[in-house]
Design a protein around this motif. Sequence first.
Motif, PDB file in Angstrom:
ATOM      1  N   ALA A  43       5.578 -10.839  20.361  1.00 43.72           N
ATOM      2  CA  ALA A  43       4.225 -10.378  20.022  1.00 43.72           C
ATOM      3  C   ALA A  43       4.260  -9.406  18.844  1.00 43.72           C
ATOM      4  O   ALA A  43       3.668  -8.331  18.882  1.00 43.72           O
ATOM      5  N   LEU A  44       4.964  -9.801  17.793  1.00 44.93           N
ATOM      6  CA  LEU A  44       5.095  -8.950  16.608  1.00 44.93           C
ATOM      7  C   LEU A  44       3.872  -8.993  15.710  1.00 44.93           C
ATOM      8  O   LEU A  44       3.724  -8.166  14.813  1.00 44.93           O
ATOM      9  N   ASP A  45       3.008  -9.970  15.930  1.00 45.20           N
ATOM     10  CA  ASP A  45       1.799 -10.113  15.128  1.00 45.20           C
ATOM     11  C   ASP A  45       0.614 -10.003  16.078  1.00 45.20           C
ATOM     12  O   ASP A  45       0.409 -10.871  16.909  1.00 45.20           O
ATOM     13  N   GLY A  46      -0.116  -8.954  15.995  1.00 49.07           N
ATOM     14  CA  GLY A  46      -1.234  -8.723  16.909  1.00 49.07           C
ATOM     15  C   GLY A  46      -1.534  -7.238  16.937  1.00 49.07           C
ATOM     16  O   GLY A  46      -1.917  -6.655  15.926  1.00 49.07           O
ATOM     17  N   ALA A  47      -1.288  -6.619  18.074  1.00 52.76           N
ATOM     18  CA  ALA A  47      -1.563  -5.179  18.225  1.00 52.76           C
ATOM     19  C   ALA A  47      -0.771  -4.343  17.229  1.00 52.76           C
ATOM     20  O   ALA A  47      -1.223  -3.288  16.789  1.00 52.76           O
ATOM     21  N   LEU A  48       0.407  -4.819  16.852  1.00 56.03           N
ATOM     22  CA  LEU A  48       1.241  -4.067  15.903  1.00 56.03           C
ATOM     23  C   LEU A  48       0.685  -4.090  14.475  1.00 56.03           C
ATOM     24  O   LEU A  48       1.018  -3.226  13.671  1.00 56.03           O
ATOM     25  N   ASN A  49      -0.156  -5.054  14.161  1.00 57.21           N
ATOM     26  CA  ASN A  49      -0.669  -5.171  12.783  1.00 57.21           C
ATOM     27  C   ASN A  49      -1.405  -3.912  12.337  1.00 57.21           C
ATOM     28  O   ASN A  49      -1.191  -3.419  11.232  1.00 57.21           O
ATOM     29  N   GLN A  50      -2.272  -3.404  13.183  1.00 51.93           N
ATOM     30  CA  GLN A  50      -3.047  -2.207  12.828  1.00 51.93           C
ATOM     31  C   GLN A  50      -2.130  -1.002  12.670  1.00 51.93           C
ATOM     32  O   GLN A  50      -2.307  -0.190  11.757  1.00 51.93           O
ATOM     33  N   ILE A  51      -1.133  -0.882  13.525  1.00 53.25           N
ATOM     34  CA  ILE A  51      -0.185   0.235  13.440  1.00 53.25           C
ATOM     35  C   ILE A  51       0.593   0.146  12.133  1.00 53.25           C
ATOM     36  O   ILE A  51       0.724   1.138  11.402  1.00 53.25           O
ATOM     37  N   ARG A  52       1.105  -1.038  11.813  1.00 50.68           N
ATOM     38  CA  ARG A  52       1.855  -1.202  10.554  1.00 50.68           C
ATOM     39  C   ARG A  52       0.960  -0.975   9.352  1.00 50.68           C
ATOM     40  O   ARG A  52       1.361  -0.342   8.380  1.00 50.68           O
TER      41      ARG A  52
END
Length: 171
Positions: free
Chosen positions: A106-115
């Motif tokens: 799940a590297l693309d999803g919730a982490l997008n906004q953080i990155r």
Amino acid sequence: MQGSRCAYCEGPMGEGNRHIEHFRQRRSYPQGTFDWSNLFGSCNRAGTCGKAKDQCGTYPPGTLIKPDIEDPDAFLVFTPGGTVEPRAGLSVGDHLRASETIRILALDGALNQIRRAELCGYIQTMEYFVEYAEAFPDDEGWVEELEREVRETAHLPYATAIRHVLTRQSE
């Protein structure tokens, strides 16, 4: 090997925000429970990384990119928008592995906004370098400055995403 960053997302890990992760799931590979090459530090972020992998069901272990053996950089590219996608030009098999690694962890999803929030200042830095290079095409001193900037961010959380933005790898 990883410093205080998650082996999968490169996000920061601290007290209460980390766990020992079994790359190959213990339920399908119990003999790897204490195998050093099967252990990584992972963040505790719900729904991503090791937590997501352990909830996704069974998958062939060779599907995931193993970050201590293979360079994820050869498979993945991070965009200024914070997303991650398979690198262009991969073979069909490597594209599948990159896509499955992104999906399973799940590297693309919730982490997008953080990155995206972490990359904001580096996008401005990259734009500065582009403007300077266009204004002074004969002066290549900016290249050394850019390389220094990349070296100085290598230990930071999301370092690969930062490097990809600074070196414009997603364009």
